[in-house]
Design a protein around this motif. Structure first.
Motif, PDB file in Angstrom:
ATOM      1  N   ASP A  15     -13.426 -10.324 -42.755  1.00  0.00           N
ATOM      2  CA  ASP A  15     -11.964 -10.304 -42.782  1.00  0.00           C
ATOM      3  C   ASP A  15     -11.415  -9.045 -43.447  1.00  0.00           C
ATOM      4  O   ASP A  15     -10.391  -8.505 -43.041  1.00  0.00           O
ATOM      5  CB  ASP A  15     -11.435 -11.543 -43.515  1.00  0.00           C
ATOM      6  N   ASP A  16     -12.096  -8.603 -44.495  1.00  0.00           N
ATOM      7  CA  ASP A  16     -11.556  -7.489 -45.265  1.00  0.00           C
ATOM      8  C   ASP A  16     -12.306  -6.178 -45.042  1.00  0.00           C
ATOM      9  O   ASP A  16     -12.067  -5.198 -45.732  1.00  0.00           O
ATOM     10  CB  ASP A  16     -11.567  -7.823 -46.756  1.00  0.00           C
ATOM     11  N   LYS A  17     -13.207  -6.156 -44.055  1.00  0.00           N
ATOM     12  CA  LYS A  17     -14.018  -4.954 -43.867  1.00  0.00           C
ATOM     13  C   LYS A  17     -13.170  -3.762 -43.426  1.00  0.00           C
ATOM     14  O   LYS A  17     -13.296  -2.661 -43.966  1.00  0.00           O
ATOM     15  CB  LYS A  17     -15.114  -5.222 -42.836  1.00  0.00           C
ATOM     16  N   THR A  18     -12.308  -3.980 -42.445  1.00  0.00           N
ATOM     17  CA  THR A  18     -11.454  -2.887 -41.974  1.00  0.00           C
ATOM     18  C   THR A  18     -10.559  -2.376 -43.093  1.00  0.00           C
ATOM     19  O   THR A  18     -10.352  -1.167 -43.238  1.00  0.00           O
ATOM     20  CB  THR A  18     -10.587  -3.359 -40.794  1.00  0.00           C
ATOM     21  N   ALA A  19     -10.067  -3.307 -43.896  1.00  0.00           N
ATOM     22  CA  ALA A  19      -9.167  -2.914 -44.986  1.00  0.00           C
ATOM     23  C   ALA A  19      -9.881  -2.037 -46.002  1.00  0.00           C
ATOM     24  O   ALA A  19      -9.362  -0.988 -46.411  1.00  0.00           O
ATOM     25  CB  ALA A  19      -8.596  -4.160 -45.661  1.00  0.00           C
ATOM     26  N   TYR A  20     -11.090  -2.436 -46.420  1.00  0.00           N
ATOM     27  CA  TYR A  20     -11.737  -1.629 -47.459  1.00  0.00           C
ATOM     28  C   TYR A  20     -12.334  -0.340 -46.895  1.00  0.00           C
ATOM     29  O   TYR A  20     -12.469   0.651 -47.611  1.00  0.00           O
ATOM     30  CB  TYR A  20     -12.753  -2.443 -48.265  1.00  0.00           C
ATOM     31  N   PHE A  24     -11.155   2.688 -48.967  1.00  0.00           N
ATOM     32  CA  PHE A  24     -12.202   3.287 -49.798  1.00  0.00           C
ATOM     33  C   PHE A  24     -13.139   4.212 -49.028  1.00  0.00           C
ATOM     34  O   PHE A  24     -14.004   4.840 -49.630  1.00  0.00           O
ATOM     35  CB  PHE A  24     -13.022   2.181 -50.475  1.00  0.00           C
ATOM     36  N   GLY A  25     -12.960   4.285 -47.705  1.00  0.00           N
ATOM     37  CA  GLY A  25     -13.810   5.162 -46.918  1.00  0.00           C
ATOM     38  C   GLY A  25     -13.047   6.289 -46.254  1.00  0.00           C
ATOM     39  O   GLY A  25     -13.291   7.474 -46.513  1.00  0.00           O
ATOM     40  N   LEU A  26     -12.098   5.927 -45.399  1.00  0.00           N
ATOM     41  CA  LEU A  26     -11.362   6.934 -44.635  1.00  0.00           C
ATOM     42  C   LEU A  26     -10.355   7.693 -45.503  1.00  0.00           C
ATOM     43  O   LEU A  26     -10.328   8.929 -45.502  1.00  0.00           O
ATOM     44  CB  LEU A  26     -10.638   6.263 -43.464  1.00  0.00           C
ATOM     45  N   ALA A  27      -9.511   6.947 -46.225  1.00  0.00           N
ATOM     46  CA  ALA A  27      -8.425   7.587 -46.975  1.00  0.00           C
ATOM     47  C   ALA A  27      -8.929   8.583 -48.025  1.00  0.00           C
ATOM     48  O   ALA A  27      -8.388   9.690 -48.124  1.00  0.00           O
ATOM     49  CB  ALA A  27      -7.535   6.525 -47.618  1.00  0.00           C
ATOM     50  N   PRO A  28      -9.951   8.253 -48.832  1.00  0.00           N
ATOM     51  CA  PRO A  28     -10.426   9.245 -49.814  1.00  0.00           C
ATOM     52  C   PRO A  28     -10.920  10.535 -49.164  1.00  0.00           C
ATOM     53  O   PRO A  28     -10.654  11.633 -49.667  1.00  0.00           O
ATOM     54  CB  PRO A  28     -11.561   8.507 -50.538  1.00  0.00           C
ATOM     55  N   HIS A  29     -11.635  10.399 -48.042  1.00  0.00           N
ATOM     56  CA  HIS A  29     -12.113  11.608 -47.355  1.00  0.00           C
ATOM     57  C   HIS A  29     -10.946  12.433 -46.828  1.00  0.00           C
ATOM     58  O   HIS A  29     -10.921  13.666 -46.979  1.00  0.00           O
ATOM     59  CB  HIS A  29     -13.030  11.213 -46.198  1.00  0.00           C
ATOM     60  N   ILE A  30      -9.973  11.762 -46.208  1.00  0.00           N
ATOM     61  CA  ILE A  30      -8.816  12.473 -45.649  1.00  0.00           C
ATOM     62  C   ILE A  30      -8.045  13.181 -46.755  1.00  0.00           C
ATOM     63  O   ILE A  30      -7.630  14.338 -46.602  1.00  0.00           O
ATOM     64  CB  ILE A  30      -7.912  11.484 -44.887  1.00  0.00           C
ATOM     65  N   THR A 498      -2.826   0.654 -50.946  1.00  0.00           N
ATOM     66  CA  THR A 498      -3.250   0.334 -49.581  1.00  0.00           C
ATOM     67  C   THR A 498      -2.273   0.918 -48.568  1.00  0.00           C
ATOM     68  O   THR A 498      -2.673   1.443 -47.518  1.00  0.00           O
ATOM     69  CB  THR A 498      -3.338  -1.192 -49.388  1.00  0.00           C
ATOM     70  N   PHE A 499      -0.995   0.846 -48.900  1.00  0.00           N
ATOM     71  CA  PHE A 499       0.027   1.408 -48.021  1.00  0.00           C
ATOM     72  C   PHE A 499      -0.185   2.915 -47.851  1.00  0.00           C
ATOM     73  O   PHE A 499      -0.158   3.439 -46.729  1.00  0.00           O
ATOM     74  CB  PHE A 499       1.411   1.133 -48.613  1.00  0.00           C
ATOM     75  N   VAL A 500      -0.408   3.611 -48.953  1.00  0.00           N
ATOM     76  CA  VAL A 500      -0.623   5.062 -48.896  1.00  0.00           C
ATOM     77  C   VAL A 500      -1.876   5.384 -48.090  1.00  0.00           C
ATOM     78  O   VAL A 500      -1.895   6.337 -47.296  1.00  0.00           O
ATOM     79  CB  VAL A 500      -0.722   5.645 -50.320  1.00  0.00           C
TER      80      VAL A 500
END
Length: 635
Positions: A15-20, A24-30, A498-500
């Motif tokens: 349920d929460d895989k896409t969210a994290y 924690f994966g895509l946003a920090p790299h971007i 999460t919004f950011v």
């Protein structure tokens, strides 16, 4: 689900895989990738605020304009959430959001025009100068697009057309019975559109629809008047009924439409992230002239310069045309010609139009970017101007270099400025005489790419200076578009970080033209593969934070209890001392008495002594509790 793929069969998603993965994966790299690219060169900050409907806070969105892959880009950097939004609040929030950026490379700030923003800019200028040896940010005014909308509004407030247009939409909006009555009477299923109160120029389709449905609306109103349909009895209905009594209401709507069509091409052209500042001065001056030609005497506009446009006194009625000569558009003129017996009303209407035009132009003059020399001088980067008037370009580039030297925005000082001017002179002599410069069309080819091809290798110092000029922002279009993305991203109970994160991902996908076009680099894949571990660390930190907060609350409660015990001890001491004094006093009085009087005093003294002893016992218990509680807090 995917019987033909062994890889897909092994895919699992909780349920929460896409969210994290996003957070924690895509946003920090971007974010890391974005910050590293921004810090490679000069950049411009853009910001604006809107209400976040989920958190009910003001959301301050920050975008950055910088060079990436040999062209100018505007990217979303982050958001800050706040309640109060004073200039100091804005400064603190902006500094917090850009703490990873090298602010010495900051060239300018792009913003709207409220006073609080200008106060913020003043505070930022002062702090920037203190930190970077007197360096100042380049001033190009506030967003020119917002200025147009606000100015346009000033030309129509006397007629309250917004009230009528809102009423037309509200009367039938979300009222099925009334819509059915309207369709039954008029045989039409076309209804008025919603009026936008903060972007008046964009209401052109609203006015066009209002004029289109006006005959049907008259039929509906007549059916209500003759009691064929029930009277809605609403304020919207009353507003429309009052407007029907105005014999020139259609002329006013036609005039609105004609004037909006004057503004629309300019606004559409500058709803872009491309570097178009070199064309802004000319286009804005031409728009202003087109407005002035409607009501100002021709001789005053002959050979008028751009700067003179911002200083022309349009409030002086001696400069106005005769009311009969004002240009109100063909539609309004046609209606006036067909209207008989209201000559005085027509004359008043024409005078209102002139006053409205005066209000519009004054507002444009007040907030116009044309007031700022940098905006006017940026025309030297217009290829067609380079071809037609190279001497003018030389004067303007010299002024720009001097401005950047004065603001300490030019690395290398005066000697670097001399090199830039020499290279620009050579460039105009050798390169800009080609047909490509004369026939250059903005919006058909990007100016940054066009100039890079000519300047990038041959004139490096000039090109570095032009890069700073080309990132100067002409408006807030990218930030405004971000507000639409915000509405799509918002969800109930969504946390701010999460919004950011989702906004960063949306911006990254848009940059590459879609999800399927995002490059799956090794760094991106590594960041995503580490998302689970970061998520666990985050959960552990949150758990520890909650435990720490719980312990803090518990300790605070114990400290409060200890303070309460100390207060009780002090109170009991005071009471016990009072009891002892009173007991001694009664005993002393009893010594001089006899009989029943003495017995009564001794009885009172004994009673007080018993109370005193009880308080001493209670005090002993409290002291033990204080000692125990103090020892517990020290461990």
């Amino acid at each position: 689900m995917f019987p033909d793929s062994d890889i897909a069969k092994t895919f699992t998603c909780g349920d929460d895989k896409t969210a994290y993965i996003t957070k924690f994966g895509l946003a920090p790299h971007i974010k890391r990738d974005l910050v590293s690219k921004i810090n490679n060169g000069p950049f411009v900050l853009m910001f604006d605020e809107s209400l976040n409907q989920t958190t009910k806070n003001k959301q301050l969105d920050l975008h950055v304009r910088f060079w990436e892959e040999e062209q100018v880009h505007s990217r979303y950097l982050g958001s800050q959430f706040m309640g109060h939004a004073t200039a100091k609040d804005l400064l603190e929030q902006v500094k917090e959001c850009v703490d990873q950026l090298e602010l010495r490379s900051l060239v300018s700030i792009s913003m709207d025009g409220p006073n609080v923003n200008w106060k913020f800019f003043e505070l930022l200028q002062r702090e920037h100068a203190e930190q970077y040896g007197g360096a100042q940010l380049v001033v190009v005014g506030s967003c020119g697009l917002h200025t147009m909308h606000n100015a346009f509004k000033c030309g129509f407030t006397m007629w309250q057309l917004d009230k009528l247009l809102r009423a037309m939409h509200t009367l039938f909006h979300n009222v099925p019975a009334r819509r059915e009555d309207y369709s039954t009477v008029t045989k039409s299923t076309v209804f008025p559109l919603s009026f936008c109160g903060h972007r008046w120029v964009e209401n052109l389709p609203v006015v066009e629809r209002a004029l289109a449905v006006w005959p049907s609306l008259l039929q509906y109103m007549d059916a209500v008047r003759t009691k064929k349909l029930p009277n809605p009895g609403t304020a919207s209905f009353d507003t429309i009924a009052a407007a029907l009594k105005d014999p020139l209401i259609l002329a006013k709507l036609q005039y609105y439409m004609a004037l909006a069509r004057t503004f629309n091409p300019f606004l559409k052209k500058y709803q872009t992230d491309e570097p178009v500042m070199p064309f802004l001065g000319k286009d804005l001056a031409e728009l202003t002239k087109s407005l002035l030609r409607r009501f100002i005497k021709r001789e005053l506009l002959q050979d008028i310069t751009t700067l003179q446009l911002t200083r022309l006194d349009v409030a002086d009625k001696n400069n106005w045309l005769h009311p009969q000569d004002i240009d109100i558009g063909l539609g309004a003129e046609s209606i006036l010609k067909s209207t008989k017996g209201v000559e005085l009303t027509v004359l008043e209407f024409r005078r209102d139009c002139m006053q409205g035009l005066s209000n519009i132009v004054r507002k444009v003059q007040e907030k116009s970017p044309l007031k700022y020399p940098t905006v006017r001088q940026m025309a030297c980067l217009d290829p067609s101007v380079m071809y037609r008037d190279p001497d003018r370009c030389k004067r303007q580039i010299k002024c720009l270099v001097q401005r950047f030297l004065q603001d300490k925005q030019l690395t290398g000082g005066v000697s670097a400025g001399d090199v830039i001017l020499q290279q620009f002179d050579a460039f105009l002599s050798l390169e800009s005489r080609s047909e490509e410069f004369l026939s250059f069309q903005p919006m058909q080819k990007r100016l940054d790419i066009f100039l890079r091809d000519f300047l990038g290798k041959t004139y490096p110092e000039l090109w570095a200076f032009c890069q700073k000029l080309l990132i100067l922002s002409h408006g807030q279009a990218s930030v405004e578009r971000g507000f639409s993305v915000n509405k799509e991203v918002e969800a109930c109970n969504m946390q701010q970080d999460t919004f950011v994160a989702q906004r960063l991902v949306c911006d990254y996908v848009t940059l590459h033209g879609g999800v399927t076009k995002v490059p799956l680099t090794r760094q991106l894949l590594n960041s995503v593969s580490s998302a689970r571990s970061r998520y666990r660390i985050h959960l552990d930190q949150e758990r520890r934070k909650k435990e720490s907060e719980a312990q803090g609350r518990k300790r605070k409660a114990e400290e409060d209890h200890l303070e309460e015990l100390k207060r009780r001890k002090k109170s009991i001491l005071e009471v016990s001392e009072g009891l002892a004094r009173d007991a001694d006093r009664f005993a002393e009085e009893a010594e001089g008495k006899a009989g029943s009087k003495m017995a009564m005093l001794i009885s009172k003294s004994n009673l007080l002594l018993r109370g005193f002893k009880e308080k001493l016992a209670e005090l002993e218990i409290i002291e033990k509790e204080i000692v125990a509680k103090g020892a517990e807090l020290r461990t």
